[in-house]
Design an enzyme around this catalytic site. Structure first.
Site, short mmCIF file in Angstrom:
data_model
loop_
_atom_site.label_atom_id
_atom_site.label_comp_id
_atom_site.label_asym_id
_atom_site.label_seq_id
_atom_site.Cartn_x
_atom_site.Cartn_y
_atom_site.Cartn_z
N CYS A 49 0.89 -1.14 0.00
CA CYS A 49 -0.15 0.20 0.16
C CYS A 49 0.77 1.30 0.12
CB CYS A 49 -0.82 -0.09 1.28
SG CYS A 49 -1.35 1.46 2.08
N GLU A 50 0.63 2.12 -0.91
CA GLU A 50 1.42 3.34 -1.06
C GLU A 50 1.14 4.50 0.08
OE1 GLU A 50 0.75 4.78 -5.28
OE2 GLU A 50 -0.91 6.07 -4.57
N HIS A 51 0.17 4.04 0.81
CA HIS A 51 -0.29 5.25 1.97
C HIS A 51 0.62 4.62 3.16
CE1 HIS A 51 -3.98 5.98 -0.45
NE2 HIS A 51 -3.37 6.69 -0.91
N HIS A 52 0.81 3.51 3.37
CA HIS A 52 1.22 3.17 4.66
C HIS A 52 2.49 2.12 4.44
CE1 HIS A 52 -3.23 3.97 5.51
NE2 HIS A 52 -2.67 4.36 6.59
N CYS A 63 -3.05 -2.40 6.08
CA CYS A 63 -3.13 -0.85 6.63
C CYS A 63 -4.71 -0.88 7.25
CB CYS A 63 -2.85 0.08 5.73
SG CYS A 63 -4.27 0.20 4.43
N HIS A 81 -6.19 -5.52 2.86
CA HIS A 81 -5.12 -4.54 3.02
C HIS A 81 -4.71 -4.46 4.57
CE1 HIS A 81 -5.65 -2.05 -1.01
NE2 HIS A 81 -6.45 -3.07 -0.88
N GLN A 106 -4.90 -0.26 -4.99
CA GLN A 106 -5.48 -1.13 -5.82
C GLN A 106 -5.96 -0.90 -7.08
OE1 GLN A 106 -7.60 -4.17 -3.47
NE2 GLN A 106 -8.75 -4.89 -5.04
N1 LIG Z 1 -8.64 3.56 -2.50
C1 LIG Z 1 -7.81 3.16 -1.78
N2 LIG Z 1 -7.75 3.31 -0.77
C2 LIG Z 1 -6.77 2.73 -0.09
C3 LIG Z 1 -5.84 1.76 -0.52
N3 LIG Z 1 -5.04 1.27 0.41
C4 LIG Z 1 -5.17 1.96 1.25
N4 LIG Z 1 -6.20 2.99 1.06
C5 LIG Z 1 -6.56 4.08 1.98
O1 LIG Z 1 -5.91 5.18 2.15
C6 LIG Z 1 -6.36 6.08 3.24
C7 LIG Z 1 -5.31 6.84 3.59
O2 LIG Z 1 -6.29 7.85 4.52
P1 LIG Z 1 -5.49 8.74 5.85
O3 LIG Z 1 -6.86 9.30 6.43
O4 LIG Z 1 -4.59 9.75 4.98
O5 LIG Z 1 -4.69 7.72 6.65
P2 LIG Z 1 -4.70 7.29 8.19
O6 LIG Z 1 -4.98 8.38 8.87
O7 LIG Z 1 -3.78 6.20 8.33
O8 LIG Z 1 -6.24 6.55 7.67
P3 LIG Z 1 -6.79 5.17 8.50
O9 LIG Z 1 -6.38 3.95 7.72
O10 LIG Z 1 -8.26 5.33 8.43
O11 LIG Z 1 -6.35 5.20 10.10
C8 LIG Z 1 -7.02 5.02 4.32
O12 LIG Z 1 -8.43 5.09 4.12
C9 LIG Z 1 -6.86 3.79 3.40
O13 LIG Z 1 -7.62 2.86 3.82
C10 LIG Z 1 -6.31 1.36 -2.16
O14 LIG Z 1 -5.68 0.68 -2.67
N5 LIG Z 1 -6.99 2.00 -2.65
ZN LIG Z 2 -2.53 1.59 3.51
#
Ligand SMILES: Nc1nc2c(ncn2[C@@H]2O[C@H](COP(=O)(O)OP(=O)(O)OP(=O)(O)O)[C@@H](O)[C@H]2O)c(=O)[nH]1
Ligand SMILES: [Zn+2]
Length: 218
Positions: free
Chosen positions: A109-112, A180, A178, A150
């Site tokens: 996952c590119e966010h985490h 995360c 996921h 994804q």
């Molecule tokens: N659309 C999409 N979202 C993703 C994917 N992988 C991770 N995410 C989401 O990216 C979002 C990042 O949100 P943020 O609010 O910036 O991060 P955060 O504070 O860690 O959020 P939480 O996961 O809700 O604790 C989260 O809702 C994740 O679930 C993906 O493949 N597709």
């Molecule tokens: Zn993530």
């Protein structure tokens, strides 16, 4: 620098022209340079976390992570890792759907920067060419080996296959957990996510769409 294959160049330019390429600024660092820089940065991160880098179990972790990022789980950022593609002419005139189910997929996952664990189903209708079956798995794995969302991963596999097969008639579906979502944050241990990208006849013809989706949802 390894010369890129013709297939890699065509796929990259198809993704760029559709705005589907992974956001990359690029740089002139070699894979060895990247590994050395990341080793230093991981050493600093572990130091900030207060870990003892002289402990024999932790000492090699920065090198291990750097190698894992550059040569393994993020190797798909480098088109020199794009798989060798074998295509054959459709002399046997196959005109029914070819479907590869349950392709193992792990991505990040590119966010985490934590694991996405799932599987892909890919189908196409052969036109002038047929692709070597394992190459479908390899294309999925190549794009999975990037920081990903994804939805983009699903589209990248679709466009790569459309480009190589010279046909729009391709469908891709990915179902994944996921970590995360599962192992942190909302801590949902059971949900999974399905994303689908349909091209050509899979989009326009209800029967073909149903035939594909009935193979995905079993
Ligand atoms: N659309 C999409 N979202 C993703 C994917 N992988 C991770 N995410 C989401 O990216 C979002 C990042 O949100 P943020 O609010 O910036 O991060 P955060 O504070 O860690 O959020 P939480 O996961 O809700 O604790 C989260 O809702 C994740 O679930 C993906 O493949 N597709
Ligand atoms: Zn993530």
């Amino acid at each position: 620098m390894t010369a890129l294959s013709d297939a890699a160049i065509r796929v990259r330019s198809a993704l760029e022209s559709r705005g589907l390429e992974t956001p990359m600024k690029g740089n002139n660092l070699t894979l060895d340079d990247k590994q050395a820089r990341i080793t230093g940065l991981m050493t600093e991160m572990m130091d900030v976390l207060g870990l003892d880098l002289e402990d024999d179990s932790l000492a090699e972790t920065p090198q291990r992570i750097a190698k894992m990022y550059v040569r393994e789980i993020f190797s798909g950022l480098d088109y020199s890792y794009f798989p060798k593609i074998t295509m054959i002419d459709n002399k046997m005139k196959v005109d029914e759907m070819v479907q590869v189910r349950d392709i193992s997929l792990t991505s990040t996952c590119e966010h985490h920067f934590v694991t996405i664990d799932g599987s892909a189903t890919v189908a196409y209708i052969p036109r002038s060419k047929v692709i070597g079956l394992s190459k479908i798995n390899r294309i999925v794995q190549f794009f999975a080996r990037r920081p990903q969302v994804q939805e983009r991963l699903t589209q990248q596999v679709l466009v790569a296959l459309q480009t190589l097969l010279e046909s729009d008639d391709v469908a891709v579906s990915i179902s994944a957990t996921h970590y995360c979502v599962k192992a942190r944050g909302v801590m949902d241990a059971t949900s999974s996510t399905t994303t689908t990208s349909l091209g050509g006849i899979f989009k326009s013809r209800a029967e073909t769409r149903h035939e594909f989706l009935s193979g995905v949802v079993r």
